[in-house]
Motif scaffolding. Structure first.
Motif, PDB file in Angstrom:
ATOM      1  N   ALA A   1      37.374  51.227  43.770  1.00 39.25           N
ATOM      2  CA  ALA A   1      37.155  52.718  42.703  1.00 39.25           C
ATOM      3  C   ALA A   1      36.058  51.222  41.700  1.00 39.25           C
ATOM      4  N   PRO A   2      35.555  52.633  41.233  1.00 37.71           N
ATOM      5  CA  PRO A   2      34.689  51.651  39.615  1.00 37.71           C
ATOM      6  C   PRO A   2      35.649  51.415  38.746  1.00 37.71           C
ATOM      7  N   GLN A   3      35.455  50.428  38.232  1.00 37.34           N
ATOM      8  CA  GLN A   3      35.921  49.757  36.965  1.00 37.34           C
ATOM      9  C   GLN A   3      35.601  49.936  35.692  1.00 37.34           C
ATOM     10  N   ILE A   4      35.683  51.226  35.113  1.00 40.18           N
ATOM     11  CA  ILE A   4      35.073  51.454  33.996  1.00 40.18           C
ATOM     12  C   ILE A   4      35.610  51.305  32.381  1.00 40.18           C
ATOM     13  N   LEU A   5      36.768  50.687  32.226  1.00 32.35           N
ATOM     14  CA  LEU A   5      37.016  49.988  31.338  1.00 32.35           C
ATOM     15  C   LEU A   5      37.736  48.389  31.918  1.00 32.35           C
ATOM     16  N   SER A   6      37.790  47.619  30.763  1.00 34.61           N
ATOM     17  CA  SER A   6      38.490  46.094  31.344  1.00 34.61           C
ATOM     18  C   SER A   6      40.138  47.123  31.399  1.00 34.61           C
ATOM     19  N   GLU A   7      40.979  46.091  31.736  1.00 43.52           N
ATOM     20  CA  GLU A   7      42.572  46.383  31.891  1.00 43.52           C
ATOM     21  C   GLU A   7      43.343  46.558  30.037  1.00 43.52           C
ATOM     22  N   GLN A   8      42.082  45.524  29.947  1.00 40.59           N
ATOM     23  CA  GLN A   8      43.042  44.856  28.848  1.00 40.59           C
ATOM     24  C   GLN A   8      42.305  46.103  27.942  1.00 40.59           C
ATOM     25  N   ALA A   9      41.279  46.873  27.444  1.00 39.37           N
ATOM     26  CA  ALA A   9      40.945  47.666  26.631  1.00 39.37           C
ATOM     27  C   ALA A   9      41.804  49.191  26.868  1.00 39.37           C
ATOM     28  N   ALA A  10      41.797  49.066  28.224  1.00 42.41           N
ATOM     29  CA  ALA A  10      43.173  50.232  29.123  1.00 42.41           C
ATOM     30  C   ALA A  10      44.089  50.319  27.862  1.00 42.41           C
ATOM     31  N   TYR A  11      44.678  49.210  27.624  1.00 40.90           N
ATOM     32  CA  TYR A  11      46.074  49.615  27.211  1.00 40.90           C
ATOM     33  C   TYR A  11      45.606  48.963  25.978  1.00 40.90           C
TER      34      TYR A  11
END
Length: 269
Positions: free
Chosen positions: A230-240
């Protein structure tokens, strides 16, 4: 039974052909509740020329679709139109993704101060003058306040700071269909000039809630939909960070006031 979800019946038969039967992930009680809520609100808003509505409800833990209402008025001449798959202008719903990409690219921090003031942007031979919903200006605001309060002018400035091509690349990565080139929209991409589908938009918001990965919905029991690849659109940090901002009632109070209908007794982005 799919009798209460005719649009979903058509969707699963189109996407999963050559099956004798279908067992969906729909929660019958939730499906009926959502349909009732939409029906009541459409009739309450008919004096404002609101005549139909659609909704999709997804379990963010399992990715299972729990309710799917394509139209409220099943007896109308437009009953076959599936509002979950139909295109509509996105309004302010694209702002979280734009700020998320700006944070990922190091263009902004949540504490970055922007100026919410009268703005004119030269674009495509003309001048674009965005305004806020309330037609006022708030002066110096943080990115956190600007996003939580859905201010228009700072969002347009975010597109300018990020760049049209980068913003367009972001929108394409979210897999919105019927999408025209970046110069067609200009900085107005921030304010929803882009046509989106409710299903695709809900999937993009699921991405925010699931660590920045754009995964597929589960419509059928036993449906195999791996998250691998699955494509990583935003980093986990930015999504949080975006989820944290959207759940911040204090930052939201600038645009929506204190104790608005957006506040809940539990954490809600």
């Amino acid at each position: 039974s799919l009798d209460s979800a005719p649009h979903l019946a058509r969707l699963v038969s189109d996407r999963f052909p050559n099956r004798d039967s279908y067992q969906t992930t729909i929660d019958k009680d939730l499906q009926e509740s959502v349909a009732k809520i939409l029906f009541q609100n459409v009739h309450r808003l008919q004096s404002r020329n609101v005549n139909d509505a659609a909704a999709i409800v997804v379990d963010l833990q399992t990715r299972e679709v729990k309710a799917y209402v394509g139209a409220v008025e099943q007896t109308s001449k437009f009953a076959d139109v599936d509002g979950v798959l139909g295109s509509r202008q996105a309004g302010s719903t694209l702002k979280p993704f734009i700020y998320g990409r700006a944070i990922d690219k190091g263009v902004y921090l949540p504490s970055t101060v922007l100026k919410d003031d009268r703005t004119a942007i030269s674009w495509d031979g003309g001048v674009y003058r965005p305004s806020n919903y309330a037609n006022n200006f708030y002066g110096l605001v943080s990115v956190r306040e600007a996003l939580a309060s859905s201010l228009n002018i700072p969002a347009v400035k975010a597109v300018v700071a990020l760049g049209l091509r980068e913003t367009y690349s972001l929108m394409k990565s979210l897999q919105f269909r019927s999408f025209k080139g970046p110069n067609h929209y200009g900085a107005s991409m921030a304010l929803g000039a882009v046509d989106v589908q409710l299903e695709t938009l809900a999937r993009a918001y699921m991405m925010l809630a699931r660590g920045g990965k754009l995964e597929n919905f589960i419509y059928l029991k036993g449906q195999r939909e791996s998250s691998d690849g699955a494509p990583q659109i935003l980093s986990e940090q930015a999504a949080y960070i975006i989820g944290n901002i959207l759940s911040d009632a204090k930052a939201r109070s600038l645009g929506f006031g204190v104790g608005s209908v957006l506040e809940t007794p539990f954490w809600t982005a």
